[in-house]
Motif scaffolding. Sequence first.
Motif, PDB file in Angstrom:
ATOM      1  N   GLU A 182       0.836  -1.200   0.000  1.00 58.27           N
ATOM      2  CA  GLU A 182       0.000   0.000   0.000  1.00 58.27           C
ATOM      3  C   GLU A 182       0.874   1.255   0.000  1.00 58.27           C
ATOM      4  OE1 GLU A 182      -3.102  -0.007  -0.412  1.00 58.27           O
ATOM      5  OE2 GLU A 182      -3.747  -2.034   0.122  1.00 58.27           O
ATOM      6  N   GLU A 183       0.422   2.261  -0.716  1.00 62.05           N
ATOM      7  CA  GLU A 183       1.187   3.509  -0.807  1.00 62.05           C
ATOM      8  C   GLU A 183       1.479   4.104   0.567  1.00 62.05           C
ATOM      9  OE1 GLU A 183       1.267   7.960  -0.910  1.00 62.05           O
ATOM     10  OE2 GLU A 183      -0.333   6.644  -0.196  1.00 62.05           O
ATOM     11  N   TYR A 184       0.524   3.973   1.491  1.00 65.62           N
ATOM     12  CA  TYR A 184       0.715   4.570   2.816  1.00 65.62           C
ATOM     13  C   TYR A 184       1.747   3.828   3.659  1.00 65.62           C
ATOM     14  CZ  TYR A 184      -2.796   1.017   4.152  1.00 65.62           C
ATOM     15  OH  TYR A 184      -3.488  -0.156   4.343  1.00 65.62           O
ATOM     16  N   CYS A 185       2.184   2.640   3.209  1.00 69.75           N
ATOM     17  CA  CYS A 185       3.217   1.887   3.923  1.00 69.75           C
ATOM     18  C   CYS A 185       4.577   1.951   3.227  1.00 69.75           C
ATOM     19  CB  CYS A 185       2.801   0.419   4.066  1.00 69.75           C
ATOM     20  SG  CYS A 185       1.541   0.140   5.329  1.00 69.75           S
ATOM     21  N   ALA A 186       4.767   2.890   2.323  1.00 69.42           N
ATOM     22  CA  ALA A 186       6.055   3.020   1.637  1.00 69.42           C
ATOM     23  C   ALA A 186       7.178   3.269   2.638  1.00 69.42           C
ATOM     24  CB  ALA A 186       5.997   4.155   0.621  1.00 69.42           C
ATOM     25  N   LEU A 187       8.313   2.632   2.411  1.00 70.75           N
ATOM     26  CA  LEU A 187       9.456   2.738   3.319  1.00 70.75           C
ATOM     27  C   LEU A 187      10.274   3.994   3.034  1.00 70.75           C
ATOM     28  CD1 LEU A 187      10.669  -0.991   3.267  1.00 70.75           C
ATOM     29  CD2 LEU A 187       9.047   0.103   4.841  1.00 70.75           C
ATOM     30  N   SER A 188      11.100   4.342   4.005  1.00 71.84           N
ATOM     31  CA  SER A 188      11.954   5.522   3.885  1.00 71.84           C
ATOM     32  C   SER A 188      13.410   5.139   4.083  1.00 71.84           C
ATOM     33  CB  SER A 188      11.556   6.575   4.927  1.00 71.84           C
ATOM     34  OG  SER A 188      10.213   6.959   4.752  1.00 71.84           O
ATOM     35  N   GLY A 189      14.296   5.977   3.572  1.00 73.49           N
ATOM     36  CA  GLY A 189      15.726   5.726   3.713  1.00 73.49           C
ATOM     37  C   GLY A 189      16.533   6.945   3.322  1.00 73.49           C
ATOM     38  N   GLY A 213       9.220   6.609  -2.701  1.00 73.45           N
ATOM     39  CA  GLY A 213       9.344   5.163  -2.554  1.00 73.45           C
ATOM     40  C   GLY A 213       8.235   4.377  -3.202  1.00 73.45           C
ATOM     41  N   CYS A 214       7.618   4.932  -4.229  1.00 71.23           N
ATOM     42  CA  CYS A 214       6.477   4.279  -4.870  1.00 71.23           C
ATOM     43  C   CYS A 214       6.607   4.279  -6.387  1.00 71.23           C
ATOM     44  CB  CYS A 214       5.167   4.995  -4.507  1.00 71.23           C
ATOM     45  SG  CYS A 214       4.664   4.825  -2.786  1.00 71.23           S
ATOM     46  N   LEU A 215       5.885   3.364  -7.000  1.00 69.62           N
ATOM     47  CA  LEU A 215       5.638   3.401  -8.434  1.00 69.62           C
ATOM     48  C   LEU A 215       4.234   3.940  -8.652  1.00 69.62           C
ATOM     49  CD1 LEU A 215       7.024  -0.089  -9.560  1.00 69.62           C
ATOM     50  CD2 LEU A 215       8.200   2.129  -9.605  1.00 69.62           C
ATOM     51  N   THR A 216       4.078   4.816  -9.624  1.00 71.85           N
ATOM     52  CA  THR A 216       2.768   5.347  -9.970  1.00 71.85           C
ATOM     53  C   THR A 216       2.338   4.721 -11.284  1.00 71.85           C
ATOM     54  OG1 THR A 216       3.176   7.428  -8.815  1.00 71.85           O
ATOM     55  CG2 THR A 216       1.451   7.432 -10.499  1.00 71.85           C
ATOM     56  N   ALA A 273       3.799   0.870  -3.087  1.00 68.96           N
ATOM     57  CA  ALA A 273       5.128   0.963  -2.501  1.00 68.96           C
ATOM     58  C   ALA A 273       6.057  -0.087  -3.099  1.00 68.96           C
ATOM     59  CB  ALA A 273       5.043   0.778  -0.983  1.00 68.96           C
ATOM     60  N   VAL A 274       7.347   0.253  -3.170  1.00 71.53           N
ATOM     61  CA  VAL A 274       8.352  -0.699  -3.644  1.00 71.53           C
ATOM     62  C   VAL A 274       9.071  -1.299  -2.442  1.00 71.53           C
ATOM     63  CG1 VAL A 274       8.667   0.586  -5.788  1.00 71.53           C
ATOM     64  CG2 VAL A 274      10.191   1.045  -3.839  1.00 71.53           C
ATOM     65  N   PRO A 275       9.723  -2.450  -2.616  1.00 73.61           N
ATOM     66  CA  PRO A 275      10.404  -3.078  -1.481  1.00 73.61           C
ATOM     67  C   PRO A 275      11.554  -2.251  -0.913  1.00 73.61           C
ATOM     68  CG  PRO A 275      10.060  -4.672  -3.236  1.00 73.61           C
ATOM     69  CD  PRO A 275       9.712  -3.337  -3.797  1.00 73.61           C
ATOM     70  N   ASP A 276      12.232  -1.456  -1.763  1.00 73.17           N
ATOM     71  CA  ASP A 276      13.408  -0.720  -1.296  1.00 73.17           C
ATOM     72  C   ASP A 276      13.533   0.591  -2.068  1.00 73.17           C
ATOM     73  OD1 ASP A 276      15.965   0.268  -0.680  1.00 73.17           O
ATOM     74  OD2 ASP A 276      16.762  -1.739  -0.376  1.00 73.17           O
ATOM     75  N   PRO A 277      13.267   1.737  -1.425  1.00 76.77           N
ATOM     76  CA  PRO A 277      13.336   3.023  -2.134  1.00 76.77           C
ATOM     77  C   PRO A 277      14.743   3.393  -2.573  1.00 76.77           C
ATOM     78  CG  PRO A 277      13.029   3.367   0.220  1.00 76.77           C
ATOM     79  CD  PRO A 277      12.862   1.902  -0.020  1.00 76.77           C
ATOM     80  N   VAL A 278      15.773   2.886  -1.882  1.00 80.42           N
ATOM     81  CA  VAL A 278      17.156   3.190  -2.274  1.00 80.42           C
ATOM     82  C   VAL A 278      17.464   2.543  -3.623  1.00 80.42           C
ATOM     83  CG1 VAL A 278      19.588   2.953  -1.653  1.00 80.42           C
ATOM     84  CG2 VAL A 278      17.883   3.444   0.122  1.00 80.42           C
ATOM     85  N   GLU A 279      17.053   1.289  -3.783  1.00 79.25           N
ATOM     86  CA  GLU A 279      17.250   0.601  -5.059  1.00 79.25           C
ATOM     87  C   GLU A 279      16.492   1.317  -6.173  1.00 79.25           C
ATOM     88  OE1 GLU A 279      19.185  -2.040  -5.726  1.00 79.25           O
ATOM     89  OE2 GLU A 279      19.882  -2.198  -3.652  1.00 79.25           O
ATOM     90  N   LEU A 280      15.288   1.777  -5.883  1.00 77.48           N
ATOM     91  CA  LEU A 280      14.506   2.497  -6.880  1.00 77.48           C
ATOM     92  C   LEU A 280      15.220   3.778  -7.294  1.00 77.48           C
ATOM     93  CD1 LEU A 280      11.872   2.806  -8.513  1.00 77.48           C
ATOM     94  CD2 LEU A 280      10.897   3.985  -6.519  1.00 77.48           C
ATOM     95  N   ALA A 307       6.363  12.502   4.777  1.00 80.11           N
ATOM     96  CA  ALA A 307       6.559  12.944   6.159  1.00 80.11           C
ATOM     97  C   ALA A 307       7.717  12.208   6.822  1.00 80.11           C
ATOM     98  CB  ALA A 307       5.274  12.735   6.957  1.00 80.11           C
ATOM     99  N   ASP A 308       7.809  10.901   6.590  1.00 81.45           N
ATOM    100  CA  ASP A 308       8.868  10.127   7.223  1.00 81.45           C
ATOM    101  C   ASP A 308      10.234  10.502   6.671  1.00 81.45           C
ATOM    102  OD1 ASP A 308       9.208   8.232   9.310  1.00 81.45           O
ATOM    103  OD2 ASP A 308       9.728   6.701   7.846  1.00 81.45           O
ATOM    104  N   GLN A 309      10.298  10.784   5.372  1.00 84.37           N
ATOM    105  CA  GLN A 309      11.571  11.239   4.802  1.00 84.37           C
ATOM    106  C   GLN A 309      11.980  12.595   5.380  1.00 84.37           C
ATOM    107  OE1 GLN A 309      12.646   8.028   2.182  1.00 84.37           O
ATOM    108  NE2 GLN A 309      13.761   9.838   2.806  1.00 84.37           N
ATOM    109  N   VAL A 310      11.010  13.496   5.557  1.00 83.60           N
ATOM    110  CA  VAL A 310      11.311  14.793   6.170  1.00 83.60           C
ATOM    111  C   VAL A 310      11.797  14.600   7.601  1.00 83.60           C
ATOM    112  CG1 VAL A 310      10.272  16.948   6.995  1.00 83.60           C
ATOM    113  CG2 VAL A 310       9.810  16.134   4.668  1.00 83.60           C
ATOM    114  N   TYR A 311      11.184  13.670   8.308  1.00 88.10           N
ATOM    115  CA  TYR A 311      11.584  13.339   9.681  1.00 88.10           C
ATOM    116  C   TYR A 311      13.058  12.921   9.730  1.00 88.10           C
ATOM    117  CZ  TYR A 311      11.296  10.485  14.043  1.00 88.10           C
ATOM    118  OH  TYR A 311      11.474   9.912  15.286  1.00 88.10           O
TER     119      TYR A 311
END
Length: 562
Positions: free
Chosen positions: A256-263, A270-273, A339-346, A401-405
């Motif tokens: 789900e988009e709302y569960c996208a991870l941060s890094g 951290g998502c594909l549209t 959401a993707v499994p790893d935003p850094v890889e994306l 928000a989490d990335q800003v955090y």
Amino acid sequence: MASHRRRTSASRAFRLALILGANVAAGWFLWSLLGDPAQEGGRSASGGPAVLAADGASSGSQAASGSGSPTALASLGAAEPSGASARRGAAARLTRVGERVRALALAAERRASELTQGRVSAKDVRISVHLRDVETGAEFGLSADEALAPASNMKLATTAAALVLLGPDWNFETPLEAVGSLTAGRLEGDLVVRAAGDPLFDPDSKGSVRALLSTALEELQHSGLKEVSGRLVLDEGSFDAPARPSGWPDPKQRAEEYCALSGGFSVNRGCLTIQVTPRTAGSAADVQVEPRGHGFAPRFEAGTSAGGRLTLGFDARPTGLIVRGTIAQGAEPFVDSCAVPDPVELFGAVLRHELAARGIRVAGATVRERNVPAGRVLARIRTPLADYLAPIHQESNNAVADQVYLGTAKAFLGSGARARASEATLAALKRLGVARSGFRQVDGSGLSDENRICASQLTALLVAVSAGDVERARSYRESLAVAGVSGTLKSRMRDSPAKGRVFGKTGFIAGVSSLSGIALPKSGGAIAFSILVNYQEHGGLNTSVWKPLGDDICELLVGMRP
């Protein structure tokens, strides 16, 4: 797999107009909030007496710490009888409204019990409400110093910390460095990118980040870079590898988009549209995915039906991007994200793709490392913090928000580690004079059910951020949702006197409902409010009980008499 309900394209088409309208209202709001500077000469932000609390308590317990706290825009000296009279008057009217708030809270508890046939009773519900007169500091509290889970109201603390510690004009800056010699367009070495925590997100681009990267890529071209003999190195520095924070929803919701991870790195938060467009009935639907160069193998099984409801699901896995289901012939294109499994890889895949599109070839692999020796900065990816406030406040985007955090912690503390990030928010609360007792922050979004904050802390925060720096106050306030007009409040209070007079942040996770912000009574002034409800989870209560409670309280505030 993330399944999605259809969103109307009209809401996106009118977003800009709505925001412009809200900004006009914001100008009036700031004038009423801050007042005419010429009228402020006799007021002091320190040394004044404790403000009156409508429930009979001093405001010092949770609202602020120490003397000189900026939890009210101005304090009047004890020698000013007109100021003391104003405080008494504000306290009296908050007391009157407060009694009605108590009655509404009790009625909501009874309603919850009735709807659940007693499975959710008063003992299963915690309702916390705090009201604070912005001008005088007078208060009313209902269990207001109890630290509760705030859901997305925690975003108000996240953005406040960023604005207070970094400033409204601060930019995320992600440097691209040459480690090695650059001669005749060829870099004999690695191209290193250093993490800053930027979500790299444009809410109006349907997932494309090409415009966000264009300036940095042009800088690379101007440096003469055409070829990298070595690797594309993503230096994550002090940032943790992307992972689910404690207290997040069941891992089954990971797509789900709302569960996208941060890094340390992300792109398109951290998502594909995905955009799915119907063709003729019985044929495959057209599927387009952003950002380009995402690297996921297509596993598209989306078809066009002759009619019926939309049934589309998306799931990004290491093995590929799954898009399956049906869309009716003649329907408008459906656009949503997963959401993707790893935003850094994306980020690495997309950046490499965009480098190639600019004619910059990287011979080596894309690798992840930490604390690579410094090289020569060739370019920087820059995005303004201010551009992320509306996605956070109005659309409640969790990953942004989490990335800003995390990014705030990196910029302020020198570490983007999640374990350190709450230190930055606590430092901001201290700077603002807001009490920190009971405060706990696990993420920047409020998605974790382990976050804790008091309603009295939230109102103190709202008032404090609105004081002092005018540009900071403007950025904060203008990005909030407006009742009946914009964001997550667009569909609430549309046909009530509160429309256009309540500026706030909504919140909801399982067992938590919240609404905090600023209300403008028709009789004048401004009231900061926070409504936090923690309850035994039961489907439908947020919509049928807790949202109406928040709306009713806001209508009371707007209708307050002098």
